[in-house]
Design an enzyme around this catalytic site. Structure first.
Site, short mmCIF file in Angstrom:
data_model
loop_
_atom_site.label_atom_id
_atom_site.label_comp_id
_atom_site.label_asym_id
_atom_site.label_seq_id
_atom_site.Cartn_x
_atom_site.Cartn_y
_atom_site.Cartn_z
N SER A 1 -1.55 61.38 38.61
CA SER A 1 -0.85 62.27 39.54
C SER A 1 -0.08 63.35 38.79
O SER A 1 0.82 63.07 38.00
CB SER A 1 0.12 61.46 40.39
OG SER A 1 1.10 62.32 40.94
N LYS B 1 -2.33 60.92 50.72
CA LYS B 1 -2.09 62.36 50.89
C LYS B 1 -1.42 62.65 52.23
O LYS B 1 -0.91 61.73 52.86
CB LYS B 1 -3.42 63.10 50.76
CG LYS B 1 -4.06 62.95 49.40
CD LYS B 1 -3.23 63.64 48.34
CE LYS B 1 -3.73 63.34 46.95
NZ LYS B 1 -2.82 63.77 45.91
N ASP C 1 -8.07 67.29 45.86
CA ASP C 1 -7.81 67.93 47.16
C ASP C 1 -9.10 68.41 47.84
O ASP C 1 -9.06 68.94 48.95
CB ASP C 1 -6.85 69.11 46.98
CG ASP C 1 -5.45 68.63 46.63
OD1 ASP C 1 -5.11 67.47 46.92
OD2 ASP C 1 -4.69 69.42 46.04
N ARG D 1 -5.85 69.94 55.55
CA ARG D 1 -7.22 69.86 55.02
C ARG D 1 -8.17 69.16 55.98
O ARG D 1 -9.37 69.41 55.97
CB ARG D 1 -7.23 69.21 53.63
CG ARG D 1 -6.47 70.06 52.62
CD ARG D 1 -6.76 69.74 51.18
NE ARG D 1 -5.65 70.15 50.33
CZ ARG D 1 -5.43 71.39 49.91
NH1 ARG D 1 -6.26 72.36 50.21
NH2 ARG D 1 -4.38 71.68 49.16
N ARG E 1 4.94 59.00 53.12
CA ARG E 1 4.35 58.95 51.77
C ARG E 1 5.27 58.24 50.77
O ARG E 1 6.47 58.16 50.96
CB ARG E 1 3.99 60.37 51.32
CG ARG E 1 2.92 60.96 52.24
CD ARG E 1 2.59 62.39 51.93
NE ARG E 1 1.88 62.53 50.66
CZ ARG E 1 1.51 63.70 50.18
NH1 ARG E 1 1.77 64.82 50.83
NH2 ARG E 1 0.86 63.75 49.03
C1 S3P Z 1 -0.43 68.65 43.19
C2 S3P Z 1 -0.91 67.45 42.78
C3 S3P Z 1 -1.82 66.61 43.58
C4 S3P Z 1 -2.42 67.38 44.75
C5 S3P Z 1 -1.42 68.23 45.45
C6 S3P Z 1 -0.80 69.22 44.50
C7 S3P Z 1 0.47 69.41 42.31
O1 S3P Z 1 -1.11 65.49 44.06
O2 S3P Z 1 -3.02 66.50 45.67
O3 S3P Z 1 -2.03 68.96 46.52
O4 S3P Z 1 0.66 70.63 42.53
O5 S3P Z 1 0.99 68.83 41.35
P1 S3P Z 1 -0.92 64.16 43.18
O6 S3P Z 1 -0.14 64.49 42.00
O7 S3P Z 1 -0.20 63.20 44.09
O8 S3P Z 1 -2.32 63.70 42.88
#
Ligand code: S3P
Length: 442
Positions: A170, A349, A322, A399, A125
């Site tokens: 994000s 993801k 998610d 998931r 990632r």
């Molecule tokens: C999260 C933000 C999201 C989400 C992840 C949890 C968080 O990711 O997909 O499961 O707790 O801040 P992104 O910030 O990359 O969208």
């Protein structure tokens, strides 16, 4: 270990009230902020999944004392930036994007290089998204120009506030910058595309100097340094992202009803409910209340009769990020062609979810049209499966495992799904709850 499960029959009708595991985003944020507070903080109903256990292990390696028992988790914080930094420290973030992106922010004053590693999925990632703002604050990263784990971070004595445009929607990037701002002289300004706002809510609750302004699809945030955070207890509510699998199982099953108790329904997380209701579901909230700034309710859902396709408004993308995999299953059974766009982040993801989600739908005989950022799903209201479906090689994405399990229970067929242990990332009680609802899994 690769544990394989088989599903050979769809679930019978059910009428139940359940609770699901604690919210992952809040559990990680509580632990990280408790480590920066002064003294003993306790969390009840903390999510006991691997993402949180890796969080606690990282904090212990940084010299934080933690007591974990069946009733609660206690973290004995030592104040802001009072980690016990040592030479040659390696922190392992396991599978967790949130832990890995957020903890880097707490290391920006480390006098030594700290190595951050993760599992196979996390090592694929992108980290340039947090390296860029943290460099602007004054931290250094090695090797230069590397944007995946493993990486080394070295902090600096003089961390200065920054101004940053967050353009991916994000919450991990936004929260990383906010946590770094706790250590910076001056006022950090963030202009962010809307995303989940748990960090903002916690900062306000902890009396960290923060200003938040909401514009149409933007959030403007200002954060100032704070010298001390008081210890704080927290009752973690249930996770809406985990709940979503059971909301959809109920929608897709016949003559069934379900209530899920005490779920965090923060509006920045409920995109999936808005989307499903637009597709013909009637999901409702009861006993709504506020807890330390977070909205909480019991969620009720019934089987749906006439599901219809959706041209999904992109304003829901971040608040349902998610849940798209499980929403795709509803689209598969809806009348008409559903369309979801501007979703390139889904391929960033734990696995490339847009791509793999489409592949699973195709296996189920559902036609899709896929690009790097969008998917068209040609729904079939009479969808019933009777073939053999094998799910493997998906980077153990929790998931993907749960989506496939729900597909087997809702549509029938003979499913063999690999890597059942993946649920330990976010939702260890997933299979237990399925059994409680009457689902047959071997
Ligand atoms: C999260 C933000 C999201 C989400 C992840 C949890 C968080 O990711 O997909 O499961 O707790 O801040 P992104 O910030 O990359 O969208």
């Amino acid at each position: 270990m690769n544990k394989v499960i088989s599903i050979n029959s769809s679930i019978k009708n059910f009428n139940k009230t359940i609770t699901v595991d604690g919210d992952k985003s809040l559990s990680i944020r509580w632990a990280l902020l408790a480590s920066q507070a002064e003294g003993r903080s306790k969390a009840y109903n903390l999510l006991m999944s691997e993402d949180i256990l890796f969080t606690l292990k990282c904090l212990k390696k940084l010299g934080i004392k933690i007591n974990l028992n069946k009733k609660y988790c206690e973290i004995i914080g030592k104040g802001i930036n009072n980690f016990n930094y040592k030479k040659n420290l390696t922190l392992n973030a396991g599978n967790s994007g949130t832990l890995s992106r957020l903890i880097l922010a707490l290391l920006i004053r480390s006098p030594f290089k700290i190595k951050l590693i993760g599992d196979r999925s996390l090592s694929k990632r992108d980290f340039s998204r947090v390296i860029r703002p943290l460099k602007k604050f004054g931290a250094s990263f090695y090797p230069k120009n590397k944007s995946t784990l493993p990486i080394y971070i070295k902090g600096s004595e003089s961390i200065k506030a920054i101004k940053y445009y967050e353009t991916k929607g994000s919450a991990q990037i936004k929260s990383c910058i906010m946590l770094a701002a706790l250590n910076a002289t001056g006022t950090t300004k963030i202009i962010a595309l809307k995303s989940r706002n748990h960090t903002e809510i916690l900062f306000k609750y902890l009396k960290i100097p923060i200003k938040v302004k909401n514009k149409k699809n933007l959030t403007l945030i200002e954060v100032k340094k704070k010298n001390q955070i008081d210890n704080f207890n927290y009752n973690i509510p249930s996770d809406i992202s985990s709940s979503a699998f059971f909301l959809v199982l109920t929608l897709l099953s016949k003559n069934s009803k379900l209530t899920i108790k005490n779920v965090n329904i923060n509006p920045s997380r409920t995109g999936c409910i808005s989307i499903l209701n637009k597709m013909g579901a009637k999901i409702t909230f009861k006993n709504t209340k506020y807890y330390k700034g977070e909205k909480i309710a019991d969620i009720s859902v019934k089987s749906a009769k006439n599901l219809k396709a959706i041209k999904c408004p992109t304003k829901y993308n971040s608040s349902a990020i998610d849940e798209f995999l499980i929403i795709f299953l509803v689209a598969a059974k809806s009348k008409g062609i559903s369309f979801f766009k501007n979703l390139s982040e889904l391929n960033q993801k734990e696995s490339p979810r847009l791509k793999l989600g489409s592949k699973i739908l195709n296996m189920m005989g559902i036609k899709t049209e896929l690009t790097n950022h969008s998917i068209k799903i040609f729904g079939n209201p009479n969808l019933k499966l009777n073939k053999v479906y094998k799910i493997k090689n998906y980077l153990k994405d929790h998931r993907i495992f749960m989506m496939s399990t729900i597909a087997g229970l809702a549509f029938g067929g003979n499913w063999k799904i690999n890597d059942a242990d993946s649920i330990n990332t976010s939702f260890p009680n997933f299979l237990k709850i399925i059994k409680n609802l009457g689902g047959k899994i071997r």
